[in-house]
Write a protein that holds these residues in place. Structure first.
Motif, PDB file in Angstrom:
ATOM      1  N   ILE A   9       0.944  -1.356  -0.164  1.00  0.00           N
ATOM      2  CA  ILE A   9       0.207   0.182  -0.156  1.00  0.00           C
ATOM      3  C   ILE A   9       0.671   1.435  -0.099  1.00  0.00           C
ATOM      4  O   ILE A   9       0.758   2.439  -1.012  1.00  0.00           O
ATOM      5  CB  ILE A   9      -1.232   0.302   1.131  1.00  0.00           C
ATOM      6  N   LEU A  13       1.761   4.265  -2.853  1.00  0.00           N
ATOM      7  CA  LEU A  13       1.197   5.230  -2.211  1.00  0.00           C
ATOM      8  C   LEU A  13       1.575   5.905  -2.806  1.00  0.00           C
ATOM      9  O   LEU A  13       2.065   7.100  -3.386  1.00  0.00           O
ATOM     10  CB  LEU A  13       0.663   5.813  -0.533  1.00  0.00           C
ATOM     11  N   LYS A  69      -9.933  11.402   0.561  1.00  0.00           N
ATOM     12  CA  LYS A  69     -10.950  10.213  -0.193  1.00  0.00           C
ATOM     13  C   LYS A  69     -10.572   9.477  -2.186  1.00  0.00           C
ATOM     14  O   LYS A  69      -9.741   8.923  -2.649  1.00  0.00           O
ATOM     15  CB  LYS A  69     -11.391  10.315  -0.947  1.00  0.00           C
ATOM     16  N   PHE A  72      -7.436   7.940  -2.891  1.00  0.00           N
ATOM     17  CA  PHE A  72      -7.138   6.339  -2.231  1.00  0.00           C
ATOM     18  C   PHE A  72      -7.358   5.890  -3.351  1.00  0.00           C
ATOM     19  O   PHE A  72      -7.416   4.956  -3.865  1.00  0.00           O
ATOM     20  CB  PHE A  72      -7.787   6.182  -1.038  1.00  0.00           C
ATOM     21  N   GLU A  73      -8.377   6.553  -3.996  1.00  0.00           N
ATOM     22  CA  GLU A  73      -8.606   6.003  -5.130  1.00  0.00           C
ATOM     23  C   GLU A  73      -8.475   6.134  -6.421  1.00  0.00           C
ATOM     24  O   GLU A  73      -8.218   5.224  -7.297  1.00  0.00           O
ATOM     25  CB  GLU A  73     -10.835   6.691  -5.470  1.00  0.00           C
ATOM     26  N   ILE A  75      -4.923   5.546  -6.516  1.00  0.00           N
ATOM     27  CA  ILE A  75      -4.010   3.991  -5.745  1.00  0.00           C
ATOM     28  C   ILE A  75      -4.522   2.669  -6.372  1.00  0.00           C
ATOM     29  O   ILE A  75      -5.232   2.117  -6.870  1.00  0.00           O
ATOM     30  CB  ILE A  75      -4.138   4.338  -4.701  1.00  0.00           C
ATOM     31  N   GLU A  76      -6.009   2.902  -5.629  1.00  0.00           N
ATOM     32  CA  GLU A  76      -7.313   1.754  -5.788  1.00  0.00           C
ATOM     33  C   GLU A  76      -7.347   1.602  -7.506  1.00  0.00           C
ATOM     34  O   GLU A  76      -6.761   0.234  -7.940  1.00  0.00           O
ATOM     35  CB  GLU A  76      -8.412   1.938  -5.149  1.00  0.00           C
TER      36      GLU A  76
END
Length: 103
Positions: A9, A13, A69, A72-73, A75-76
């Motif tokens: 993770i 990042l 948010k 992290f979106e 990254i996802e």
């Protein structure tokens, strides 16, 4: 010598932070950190998958004008086919094109 306990993770990042920096036109992490009043060594570590504090993560979100948010979106979603293809078409993309693809 320190053992490398890399957290996937944090690696994702860091890679995303590098990509966002390059999108802003900064080829150099050193110049980016100087311009944004970040510790140069710490920023280099964050881009290379080392631990980051929430305070610094929020500061980077502010610098890039995105919410946590949204970060992290990114990254996802960064490995989805559609998103990957969009990034490959961007100038200064840090993603590498598929080597199996014929020229």
């Amino acid at each position: 010598m320190k053992s490398k306990n890399t957290n996937p993770i944090l690696v994702n990042l860091g890679s995303t932070l590098r990509q966002l920096r390059m999108r802003k036109g900064f080829k150099s992490a050193e110049l980016f950190s100087f311009e944004n009043e970040l510790n140069r060594t710490a920023y280099w570590r964050w881009e290379n998958g080392q631990n980051i504090t929430m305070k610094n993560l929020l500061k980077l979100c502010d610098i890039h004008k995105i919410s946590p948010k949204e970060l992290f979106e990114i990254i996802e979603n960064r490995y989805s086919i559609q998103y990957r293809n969009e990034l490959l078409n961007e100038p200064n993309s840090v993603l590498i094109k598929n080597k199996n693809k014929k020229n």
